[in-house]
Scaffold this motif. Structure first.
Motif, PDB file in Angstrom:
ATOM      1  N   VAL A  59       3.804  -3.757  71.166  1.00 30.48           N
ATOM      2  CA  VAL A  59       4.737  -3.710  70.297  1.00 30.48           C
ATOM      3  C   VAL A  59       6.081  -2.641  70.481  1.00 30.48           C
ATOM      4  N   LEU A  60       5.574  -1.473  70.812  1.00 32.60           N
ATOM      5  CA  LEU A  60       6.335  -0.312  71.167  1.00 32.60           C
ATOM      6  C   LEU A  60       7.137  -0.623  72.380  1.00 32.60           C
ATOM      7  N   ILE A  61       6.614  -1.066  73.431  1.00 33.97           N
ATOM      8  CA  ILE A  61       7.444  -1.308  74.435  1.00 33.97           C
ATOM      9  C   ILE A  61       8.464  -2.494  74.248  1.00 33.97           C
ATOM     10  N   VAL A  62       7.968  -3.507  73.584  1.00 36.28           N
ATOM     11  CA  VAL A  62       9.142  -4.582  73.069  1.00 36.28           C
ATOM     12  C   VAL A  62      10.233  -4.028  72.355  1.00 36.28           C
ATOM     13  N   ALA A  63       9.899  -3.156  71.340  1.00 38.20           N
ATOM     14  CA  ALA A  63      10.808  -2.433  70.301  1.00 38.20           C
ATOM     15  C   ALA A  63      11.806  -1.799  71.232  1.00 38.20           C
ATOM     16  N   ILE A  64      11.464  -1.068  72.219  1.00 40.28           N
ATOM     17  CA  ILE A  64      12.514  -0.216  73.002  1.00 40.28           C
ATOM     18  C   ILE A  64      13.322  -1.055  74.077  1.00 40.28           C
ATOM     19  N   LEU A  65      12.542  -2.070  74.377  1.00 39.83           N
ATOM     20  CA  LEU A  65      13.362  -3.162  75.143  1.00 39.83           C
ATOM     21  C   LEU A  65      14.418  -3.849  74.611  1.00 39.83           C
ATOM     22  N   ALA A  66      14.068  -4.373  73.071  1.00 40.46           N
ATOM     23  CA  ALA A  66      14.837  -5.343  72.476  1.00 40.46           C
ATOM     24  C   ALA A  66      16.345  -4.893  72.484  1.00 40.46           C
ATOM     25  N   PRO A  67      16.715  -3.948  72.089  1.00 41.06           N
ATOM     26  CA  PRO A  67      18.262  -3.683  71.840  1.00 41.06           C
ATOM     27  C   PRO A  67      18.933  -3.568  73.235  1.00 41.06           C
ATOM     28  N   ILE A  68      18.174  -3.095  74.424  1.00 42.78           N
ATOM     29  CA  ILE A  68      18.725  -3.337  75.867  1.00 42.78           C
ATOM     30  C   ILE A  68      18.967  -4.807  76.050  1.00 42.78           C
ATOM     31  N   LEU A  69      17.767  -5.282  75.826  1.00 45.91           N
ATOM     32  CA  LEU A  69      17.936  -6.890  76.278  1.00 45.91           C
ATOM     33  C   LEU A  69      18.864  -7.591  75.483  1.00 45.91           C
ATOM     34  N   GLY A  70      19.173  -7.153  73.992  1.00 48.09           N
ATOM     35  CA  GLY A  70      20.243  -7.831  73.203  1.00 48.09           C
ATOM     36  C   GLY A  70      21.513  -7.696  73.990  1.00 48.09           C
ATOM     37  N   ALA A  71      21.761  -6.370  74.448  1.00 50.05           N
ATOM     38  CA  ALA A  71      23.008  -6.106  75.088  1.00 50.05           C
ATOM     39  C   ALA A  71      23.159  -6.760  76.252  1.00 50.05           C
ATOM     40  N   ILE A  72      22.107  -6.898  77.250  1.00 50.35           N
ATOM     41  CA  ILE A  72      22.174  -7.940  78.523  1.00 50.35           C
ATOM     42  C   ILE A  72      22.732  -9.251  78.040  1.00 50.35           C
ATOM     43  N   SER A  73      22.161  -9.978  76.780  1.00 44.49           N
ATOM     44  CA  SER A  73      22.304 -10.867  76.498  1.00 44.49           C
ATOM     45  C   SER A  73      23.779 -11.317  76.018  1.00 44.49           C
ATOM     46  N   ASP A  74      24.509 -10.333  75.314  1.00 42.16           N
ATOM     47  CA  ASP A  74      25.685 -10.261  74.829  1.00 42.16           C
ATOM     48  C   ASP A  74      26.850 -10.225  76.034  1.00 42.16           C
ATOM     49  N   PHE A  75      26.428  -9.285  77.071  1.00 37.61           N
ATOM     50  CA  PHE A  75      27.396  -9.047  77.858  1.00 37.61           C
ATOM     51  C   PHE A  75      27.181  -9.746  79.309  1.00 37.61           C
ATOM     52  N   SER A  76      26.180 -10.223  79.408  1.00 37.80           N
ATOM     53  CA  SER A  76      26.023 -11.051  80.917  1.00 37.80           C
ATOM     54  C   SER A  76      26.177 -12.519  80.785  1.00 37.80           C
ATOM     55  N   ALA A  77      26.430 -13.227  81.640  1.00 39.88           N
ATOM     56  CA  ALA A  77      26.498 -14.534  81.808  1.00 39.88           C
ATOM     57  C   ALA A  77      25.281 -15.311  82.323  1.00 39.88           C
ATOM     58  N   ALA A  78      23.952 -14.578  82.203  1.00 38.51           N
ATOM     59  CA  ALA A  78      23.050 -14.638  82.812  1.00 38.51           C
ATOM     60  C   ALA A  78      21.568 -14.918  81.800  1.00 38.51           C
ATOM     61  N   LYS A  79      21.780 -15.399  80.597  1.00 36.64           N
ATOM     62  CA  LYS A  79      20.758 -15.327  79.661  1.00 36.64           C
ATOM     63  C   LYS A  79      19.553 -16.401  80.085  1.00 36.64           C
ATOM     64  N   LYS A  80      19.859 -17.649  80.718  1.00 37.15           N
ATOM     65  CA  LYS A  80      18.695 -18.261  81.511  1.00 37.15           C
ATOM     66  C   LYS A  80      18.107 -17.612  82.443  1.00 37.15           C
ATOM     67  N   LYS A  81      18.599 -16.797  83.227  1.00 34.27           N
ATOM     68  CA  LYS A  81      17.817 -16.024  84.231  1.00 34.27           C
ATOM     69  C   LYS A  81      16.825 -15.134  83.775  1.00 34.27           C
ATOM     70  N   PHE A  82      17.443 -14.662  82.744  1.00 37.36           N
ATOM     71  CA  PHE A  82      16.525 -13.275  82.253  1.00 37.36           C
ATOM     72  C   PHE A  82      15.391 -14.066  81.395  1.00 37.36           C
ATOM     73  N   LEU A  83      15.558 -15.327  80.653  1.00 37.64           N
ATOM     74  CA  LEU A  83      14.561 -16.129  79.824  1.00 37.64           C
ATOM     75  C   LEU A  83      13.564 -16.462  80.988  1.00 37.64           C
ATOM     76  N   ARG A  84      13.956 -17.136  81.914  1.00 40.11           N
ATOM     77  CA  ARG A  84      13.115 -17.581  82.960  1.00 40.11           C
ATOM     78  C   ARG A  84      12.387 -16.426  83.406  1.00 40.11           C
ATOM     79  N   PHE A  85      12.789 -15.372  83.782  1.00 41.90           N
ATOM     80  CA  PHE A  85      11.915 -14.018  84.125  1.00 41.90           C
ATOM     81  C   PHE A  85      10.976 -13.828  83.141  1.00 41.90           C
TER      82      PHE A  85
END
Length: 424
Positions: A59-85
């Motif tokens: 849970v701690l690792i996910v919590a630390i990653l969550a805001p970073i992944l949220g920023a990637i989701s908003d700023f990139s046009a590659a949500k599907k690529k990250f979802l698949r990964f």
């Protein structure tokens, strides 16, 4: 991208598939396997503590990653690529668990952590697709459809896995342990099959990635800090969040630790798994019931009822000795689990300014992950130092009592009024 029924069903089916990880891995089968098989030769109370630590780390690792992944989701046009990964990360970890055995408690814990990161990381990008698959007026309906299909999909595979474990010979399997291993592989396969419609039919909107002048890490955490400053301007919303962080940690710990705790005190694995299946299906109508009750007696009172029931669940857990007790505990959890989560989200949503919903709900999701770190750790630590995890489960009383006391100071009506003034 088309916002039609086919696209929306493709999106919702992902929840149908990946919810198998939540039911089989987080709640039901894997905790029993960890206690009885992977941790064989280790004192049972210590195995339970190790499982608590593994959950906290995940849970701690996910919590630390969550805001970073949220920023990637908003700023990139590659949500599907990250979802698949992340989805493939979770699927592969689930399948690899089928190849573990006695004494592999460290490897099993590692695969569980990797799988949890894949599950939660994938959900961040899955959620981000909602505005792209549904019109604003249809979002509640489409979102609820995904949530409902998740309950159904996770429940169906858990039911199949329960049959495999109870009647392994029907499926040509050698024993219960082999049935459990096959169940883990089935989670990964099930998840993959029901991800295909999303991966085939849903695409990122054609847009250029938004320019940024900082790293995703800096953007993600600066957003969290700025949002907290914004939320602190709303007194009752902030008080509610403190209450939520406490009681949500207790709820999350019960979900994650109940099965391995039951295993430690001698309740049979078949009884444990069947009881958790009951929780899954009792939860569906009871979630709707608490939604109805909130309309009759106000959401805060209805939420308070669920938290007092959780206090009773913790006390029952301390004194629990038989399978009948665990069935009762599982039924009680099913009665209030969905209601507590749904009411918490709706109360929070009522007190959020209209123009801040996306930002504040993002913070709500991230902070709920951070808050869920401490409960499993406290459970495991107290169980380890006392040598008795009955004291570990009893420690959860503190989370619920503190949450209830702080929640009593929340005035939802004043919170709503403040949100309206800010919006105006």
């Amino acid at each position: 991208m088309k916002k039609d029924k086919k696209t929306q069903l493709s999106w919702a089916l992902y929840d149908f598939g990946n919810s198998a990880f939540a039911t089989t891995m987080l709640a039901a089968v894997l905790p029993i396997f960890y206690s009885n098989v992977a941790s064989k030769g280790i004192e049972s109370s210590l195995a339970t503590s190790y499982w608590g630590y593994a959950n906290s780390i995940a849970v701690l690792i996910v919590a630390i990653l969550a805001p970073i992944l949220g920023a990637i989701s908003d700023f990139s046009a590659a949500k599907k690529k990250f979802l698949r990964f992340f989805a493939f990360m979770g699927m592969i970890a689930s399948i690899l668990l089928a190849f573990t055995g006695e004494g592999d408690y460290l490897f099993v814990a590692l695969l569980f952590i990797v799988g949890s990161i894949g599950f939660s990381g994938g959900n961040i990008f899955y959620d981000a697709f909602l505005p792209e698959v549904a019109e604003e007026k249809d979002m509640d309906k489409v979102s609820s459809k995904g949530f409902a299909l998740g309950y159904v999909g996770g429940g169906i595979l858990l039911l199949i896995n329960v049959l495999m474990i109870l009647k392994f010979e029907w499926f040509g399997l050698s024993d219960v342990v082999m049935a459990m291993k096959v169940s883990f592989a089935m989670v990964g396969i099930w998840w993959f099959i029901f991800s295909i419609p999303l991966l085939k039919n849903i695409h990122d909107e054609k847009k250029s990635p938004i320019k940024r002048d900082r790293s995703y890490v800096a953007i993600g955490f600066s957003r969290v800090g700025n949002t907290f400053k914004e939320i602190s301007q709303f007194k009752h919303l902030l008080i509610f969040l403190f209450a939520f962080w406490l009681y949500n940690d207790g709820i999350s710990t019960i979900i994650r630790m109940a099965t391995i705790y039951g295993t430690e005190i001698g309740i049979g694995q078949n009884d444990l798994i069947i009881a958790l299946l009951i929780t899954q299906f009792v939860g569906i109508p009871c979630t709707f019931f608490f939604g109805w009750l909130a309309g009759k007696i106000k959401p805060k009172k209805a939420l308070m009822i669920t938290l007092f029931v959780y206090l009773g669940i913790v006390i029952l857990g301390y004194f629990m000795k038989s399978a009948l007790h665990f069935y009762l505990l599982a039924t009680c959890v099913g009665l209030v689990q969905g209601g507590a989560q749904a009411l918490s989200r709706s109360i929070f949503g009522r007190m959020v300014p209209e123009n801040k919903k996306g930002e504040f709900f993002g913070f709500y999701g991230i902070s709920s992950k951070f808050s869920a770190v401490f409960g499993p750790f406290v459970f495991g630590f107290i169980g380890q130092i006392t040598g008795n995890n009955r004291f570990g489960i009893l420690s959860l009383i503190v989370f619920f009592i503190a949450g209830i006391l702080i929640l009593s100071f929340v005035n939802v009506e004043k919170g709503v009024e403040a949100a309206r003034k800010k919006t105006a």
